[in-house]
Write a protein that holds these residues in place. Structure first.
Motif, PDB file in Angstrom:
ATOM      1  N   GLY A 102      18.115  -1.892   4.582  1.00 37.07           N
ATOM      2  CA  GLY A 102      18.888  -2.331   3.427  1.00 37.07           C
ATOM      3  C   GLY A 102      19.035  -3.833   3.375  1.00 37.07           C
ATOM      4  N   ILE A 103      19.277  -4.450   4.529  1.00 34.90           N
ATOM      5  CA  ILE A 103      19.426  -5.908   4.575  1.00 34.90           C
ATOM      6  C   ILE A 103      18.120  -6.602   4.199  1.00 34.90           C
ATOM      7  CG2 ILE A 103      19.835  -7.853   6.134  1.00 34.90           C
ATOM      8  CD1 ILE A 103      21.840  -6.026   7.629  1.00 34.90           C
ATOM      9  N   LEU A 104      16.977  -6.062   4.654  1.00 39.32           N
ATOM     10  CA  LEU A 104      15.680  -6.662   4.326  1.00 39.32           C
ATOM     11  C   LEU A 104      15.379  -6.582   2.835  1.00 39.32           C
ATOM     12  CD1 LEU A 104      13.374  -5.397   7.230  1.00 39.32           C
ATOM     13  CD2 LEU A 104      14.585  -7.564   7.062  1.00 39.32           C
ATOM     14  N   ARG A 105      16.026  -5.666   2.132  1.00 39.14           N
ATOM     15  CA  ARG A 105      15.812  -5.527   0.688  1.00 39.14           C
ATOM     16  C   ARG A 105      16.570  -6.578  -0.124  1.00 39.14           C
ATOM     17  NH1 ARG A 105      13.420  -0.634  -0.683  1.00 39.14           N
ATOM     18  NH2 ARG A 105      13.091   0.760   1.109  1.00 39.14           N
ATOM     19  N   LEU A 106      17.478  -7.315   0.516  1.00 39.49           N
ATOM     20  CA  LEU A 106      18.261  -8.329  -0.179  1.00 39.49           C
ATOM     21  C   LEU A 106      17.463  -9.622  -0.327  1.00 39.49           C
ATOM     22  CD1 LEU A 106      21.692  -7.875   1.665  1.00 39.49           C
ATOM     23  CD2 LEU A 106      21.053  -6.960  -0.577  1.00 39.49           C
ATOM     24  N   LYS A 107      17.821 -10.446  -1.318  1.00 33.28           N
ATOM     25  CA  LYS A 107      17.226 -11.772  -1.462  1.00 33.28           C
ATOM     26  C   LYS A 107      17.672 -12.632  -0.298  1.00 33.28           C
ATOM     27  CE  LYS A 107      16.998 -11.669  -6.527  1.00 33.28           C
ATOM     28  NZ  LYS A 107      17.456 -12.301  -7.775  1.00 33.28           N
ATOM     29  N   PRO A 108      16.852 -13.566   0.179  1.00 32.12           N
ATOM     30  CA  PRO A 108      15.581 -14.020  -0.392  1.00 32.12           C
ATOM     31  C   PRO A 108      14.358 -13.221   0.028  1.00 32.12           C
ATOM     32  CG  PRO A 108      16.189 -15.444   1.410  1.00 32.12           C
ATOM     33  CD  PRO A 108      17.315 -14.463   1.249  1.00 32.12           C
ATOM     34  N   TRP A 113      14.938 -12.226   6.225  1.00 31.31           N
ATOM     35  CA  TRP A 113      15.979 -11.538   6.982  1.00 31.31           C
ATOM     36  C   TRP A 113      15.442 -10.981   8.291  1.00 31.31           C
ATOM     37  CZ3 TRP A 113      20.397 -13.175   5.956  1.00 31.31           C
ATOM     38  CH2 TRP A 113      20.804 -13.435   4.648  1.00 31.31           C
ATOM     39  N   ALA A 114      14.156 -10.618   8.330  1.00 27.57           N
ATOM     40  CA  ALA A 114      13.563 -10.174   9.592  1.00 27.57           C
ATOM     41  C   ALA A 114      13.599 -11.304  10.617  1.00 27.57           C
ATOM     42  CB  ALA A 114      12.134  -9.697   9.370  1.00 27.57           C
ATOM     43  N   ALA A 115      13.221 -12.497  10.192  1.00 30.80           N
ATOM     44  CA  ALA A 115      13.261 -13.651  11.090  1.00 30.80           C
ATOM     45  C   ALA A 115      14.702 -14.007  11.455  1.00 30.80           C
ATOM     46  CB  ALA A 115      12.564 -14.848  10.437  1.00 30.80           C
ATOM     47  N   PHE A 116      15.587 -13.951  10.473  1.00 26.75           N
ATOM     48  CA  PHE A 116      16.987 -14.324  10.687  1.00 26.75           C
ATOM     49  C   PHE A 116      17.627 -13.443  11.752  1.00 26.75           C
ATOM     50  CE2 PHE A 116      21.510 -13.855   9.766  1.00 26.75           C
ATOM     51  CZ  PHE A 116      21.928 -15.169   9.665  1.00 26.75           C
ATOM     52  N   THR A 379      15.568  -4.097  17.418  1.00 25.01           N
ATOM     53  CA  THR A 379      15.903  -4.912  16.244  1.00 25.01           C
ATOM     54  C   THR A 379      14.686  -5.702  15.786  1.00 25.01           C
ATOM     55  OG1 THR A 379      18.246  -5.116  16.838  1.00 25.01           O
ATOM     56  CG2 THR A 379      17.314  -6.836  15.423  1.00 25.01           C
ATOM     57  N   ILE A 380      14.038  -6.386  16.727  1.00 24.64           N
ATOM     58  CA  ILE A 380      12.848  -7.159  16.381  1.00 24.64           C
ATOM     59  C   ILE A 380      11.722  -6.238  15.933  1.00 24.64           C
ATOM     60  CG2 ILE A 380      11.088  -8.726  17.306  1.00 24.64           C
ATOM     61  CD1 ILE A 380      13.257  -9.813  19.204  1.00 24.64           C
ATOM     62  N   THR A 381      11.549  -5.112  16.643  1.00 22.51           N
ATOM     63  CA  THR A 381      10.473  -4.181  16.330  1.00 22.51           C
ATOM     64  C   THR A 381      10.621  -3.608  14.928  1.00 22.51           C
ATOM     65  OG1 THR A 381      10.226  -3.580  18.658  1.00 22.51           O
ATOM     66  CG2 THR A 381       9.344  -2.041  17.036  1.00 22.51           C
ATOM     67  N   ASP A 382      11.816  -3.091  14.605  1.00 21.64           N
ATOM     68  CA  ASP A 382      12.014  -2.502  13.282  1.00 21.64           C
ATOM     69  C   ASP A 382      11.913  -3.549  12.180  1.00 21.64           C
ATOM     70  OD1 ASP A 382      12.305   0.338  13.220  1.00 21.64           O
ATOM     71  OD2 ASP A 382      14.143   0.158  14.364  1.00 21.64           O
ATOM     72  N   ALA A 383      12.424  -4.758  12.447  1.00 20.37           N
ATOM     73  CA  ALA A 383      12.337  -5.810  11.437  1.00 20.37           C
ATOM     74  C   ALA A 383      10.874  -6.149  11.144  1.00 20.37           C
ATOM     75  CB  ALA A 383      13.085  -7.054  11.913  1.00 20.37           C
ATOM     76  N   VAL A 384      10.068  -6.294  12.187  1.00 17.08           N
ATOM     77  CA  VAL A 384       8.637  -6.587  12.000  1.00 17.08           C
ATOM     78  C   VAL A 384       7.934  -5.417  11.321  1.00 17.08           C
ATOM     79  CG1 VAL A 384       6.469  -6.985  13.221  1.00 17.08           C
ATOM     80  CG2 VAL A 384       8.521  -8.227  13.917  1.00 17.08           C
TER      81      VAL A 384
END
Length: 488
Positions: A102-108, A113-116, A379-384
C-alpha cells in the motif's frame, strides 16, 4: 478493466502499482478457541521479537533510574502499537499484500518508497546490537562474571557465530514464517516460564502491586529527563517500528485473508514449490465475503491483542518488577548491567541462578536478533520484489531474500567487532519512533485511498492511528532536540 471502473465494492484506485486481481475471500476455519490456536502465529513471532532489548535493557534501566511510576508511557505505547498493527493488517487482509504494498502505491512512486524504507530499515535494524548483547550475556553466564575489555575479541567472535546461527535457522522450515513461528512459541515458553518463577520467588507481593500501578498512572515526568532513554522505552515497549509493519508480511505468509492467494517467501531448504505474486488480490464486498472478513478480523484480534499485546505488557512488567525489586534505585544501568545485577542478586540464594538468569537473558536477546534480522531482510526483499520488474525478471524471491540475508550477515560480523552493543541498541530504538511517526500517517492514507468503504476502519480507529503518529513525533522531537544541542 482498471479497479477504479469495477464498482464501488472494489478499491477506488490502485496508485503507483498495477491493479489487483479479484477473487472471493477464502473462508477461515469456524471461529473457536481451538481453531484460534491453529490459525494464529504472527503475533507470537512478533512477541518473541518484541520481548527483547526493550525489556532486558531499556525497561529496567528506565525503571531503576526513574522508578516504575513513569511506565504509563509503556502502557500507552503498547495500546497505540496494537491499534497501529491492526490498521496495517486491515490492508493485508483485504489485498494479500503486506502494508508495504500500500505504501509503495503512494506518490511519488514505488521505487522511491522502496528505497526510503530500505534505508530507514537499515538505520533502525542494520546494527547487530542484540547479537553483541546476547554474546556478552552468554559469555558472562559461562565465565561467572560479566566480560570486560580483555574478553572483547572473544565476545565479538561469539556474536559472529550467533549471526551465522541466525542464517541457518532462517534457511529451513518450508516458509521462513513457519520456522520463525515454531521458534517463537518455544522461546516464549522458556523465557516467560523463567521470569514468572523468579518473580514469584524473589519479589514481595506489595512490590508487584506498586509496579502494576506504575503502568497505569503518571505523577509527572522527572527532571532532568533522558529523552533518548524514554524515547527508546516508548518504541521498544512494543515491537518498535519496522517490526510493526513486518507483521503484515508474516500474516501474508501465514495465509491470513487474501494472503492465502498471494503466496509466501520460501525457505532455502524445503520450500521449492512455493511462489509469491508481486501484486495482491482483492475481493468484492458481497455479504458472503463480508461474513468471512469479520471472522478473519476476529482471529486477527486474538493474534494481536491477546498474544502480541499481552505478551509485550507482561514481558515488560516482569522484567521491570524484578529489576526494581533487586537493583538499588538510581543505579545507572549501562550495557548489560541490569542482567548482571539480577544474576548477582539471585545467585546469593543459589549460585546456579547466575547461569540461569544470564542464559535466559541470552535467549531474550538472541530471539530478538533473529526476528530483527528477518524483519530487515524481508522489508528490503518485499520492497524490491514489488517495486522492481527488473529484479523479478532476473531472479526469484528466494534468491533475493537470501542474497540480502548473506550481505547483511557479513556486514554484521564486521561491525560487531568494533562497536558497543548498548550504543548500537540506542540507535535502533530511537529510529523505531521515526518509523512509527511516518508510517502511522501513511497507513491512514493507504486505508482511506485504497480500501472500499465496507472494509475501512471506523473514525475512532483512524483517529487512534493519527494519535499514534503524534505520540511518537513527540518523542522524536525531544530526542532530536537534545541531540542537536549536544552537537552545537
Amino acid at each position: 478493466m482498471p479497479t477504479s471502473q469495477r464498482g464501488t465494492d472494489l478499491p477506488p484506485a490502485h496508485g503507483a502499482l498495477p491493479p489487483w486481481s479479484v477473487a472471493d475471500l477464502p473462508a477461515p476455519p469456524p471461529f473457536s478457541i481451538r481453531n484460534a490456536f491453529k490459525v494464529i502465529g504472527p503475533g507470537a513471532i512478533m512477541a518473541a521479537t518484541s520481548v527483547g532489548g526493550g525489556e532486558w535493557l531499556v525497561g529496567p534501566a528506565a525503571a531503576v533510574k526513574y522508578s516504575a511510576a513513569i511506565f504509563l508511557v509503556a502502557t500507552v505505547a503498547i495500546v497505540l502499537q496494537v491499534l497501529f498493527n491492526l490498521e496495517a493488517i486491515r490492508y493485508t487482509l483485504y489485498t494479500g499484500e503486506p502494508i508495504y504494498g500500500g505504501i509503495l502505491r503512494l506518490k511519488p512512486g514505488a521505487k522511491f518508497w522502496a528505497a526510503f524504507y530500505s534505508i530507514l530499515g537499515f538505520f533502525q535494524l542494520g546494527w547487530p546490537a542484540l547479537a553483541g548483547s546476547a554474546a556478552a550475556t552468554l559469555l558472562g553466564a559461562a565465565m561467572g562474571r560479566m566480560p570486560g575489555a580483555p574478553e572483547q575479541a572473544t565476545q565479538g567472535w561469539i556474536a559472529s557465530g550467533l549471526i551465522v546461527a541466525v542464517v541457518l535457522i532462517l534457511s529451513f522450515g518450508g516458509t521462513i514464517e513457519r520456522m520463525l513461528e515454531q521458534f517463537a512459541w518455544t522461546m516464549l515458553a522458556v523465557v516467560f516460564g523463567f521470569l514468572v518463577v523468579v518473580n514469584v520467588l524473589f519479589v514481595p507481593a506489595a512490590h508487584w502491586w506498586q509496579t502494576f500501578t506504575g503502568f497505569f498512572s503518571l505523577a509527572g515526568l522527572p527532571q532532568p529527563m533522558d529523552w533518548a532513554l524514554i524515547g527508546a522505552l516508548a518504541a521498544t515497549a512494543g515491537s518498535g517500528g519496522m517490526g510493526n509493519l513486518t507483521v503484515t508480511n508474516w500474516l501474508r505468509d501465514k495465509g491470513f485473508g487474501m494472503g492465502a492467494l498471494v503466496g509466501a517467501i520460501p525457505s532455502a531448504v524445503g520450500g521449492h514449490e512455493i511462489t509469491l505474486s508481486h501484486v495482491g488480490t482483492v475481493f468484492p464486498t458481497t455479504p458472503a465475503n463480508m461474513a468471512r472478513w469479520r471472522d478473519w478480523m476476529r482471529y486477527v484480534q486474538v493474534d494481536q491483542v491477546w498474544v502480541w499485546g499481552l505478551f509485550c505488557f507482561v514481558g515488560m512488567f516482569l522484567n521491570v518488577n524484578l529489576a526494581t525489586a533487586v537493583i538499588p534505585h538510581g543505579t545507572d544501568l549501562q550495557g548489560l548491567a541490569a542482567g548482571a545485577y539480577q544474576a548477582e542478586y539471585l545467585s546469593r540464594v543459589w549460585k546456579g541462578f547466575w547461569f540461569l538468569t544470564l542464559f535466559n537473558g541470552f535467549w531474550v536477546l538472541f530471539k530478538t536478533q533473529l526476528g530483527n534480522t528477518d524483519i530487515l531482510v524481508r522489508t528490503i526483499t518485499d520492497a524490491v520484489w514489488m517495486a522492481s520488474p527488473g529484479a523479478r525478471a532476473a531472479s526469484n524471491i528466494r534468491t533475493i531474500y537470501y542474497g540480502v540475508l548473506v550481505t547483511f550477515s557479513i556486514w554484521s560480523a564486521v561491525v560487531i567487532q568494533s562497536a558497543s552493543p548498548f550504543q548500537l541498541f540506542k540507535i535502533l530504538a530511537n529510529m523505531a519512533g521515526v518509523v512509527l511517526m511516518i508510517a502511522g500517517v501513511q497507513i491512514f492514507i493507504v486505508n482511506r485511498r485504497f480500501l472500499p468503504p465496507a472494509v475501512r476502519p471506523p473514525l475512532w480507529r483512524e483517529a487512534g492511528l493519527l494519535l499514534c503518529a503524534a505520540f511518537y513525533a513527540f518523542f522524536v522531537y525531544f530526542v532530536a532536540r537534545d541531540l542537536l544541542r549536544g552537537w552545537f
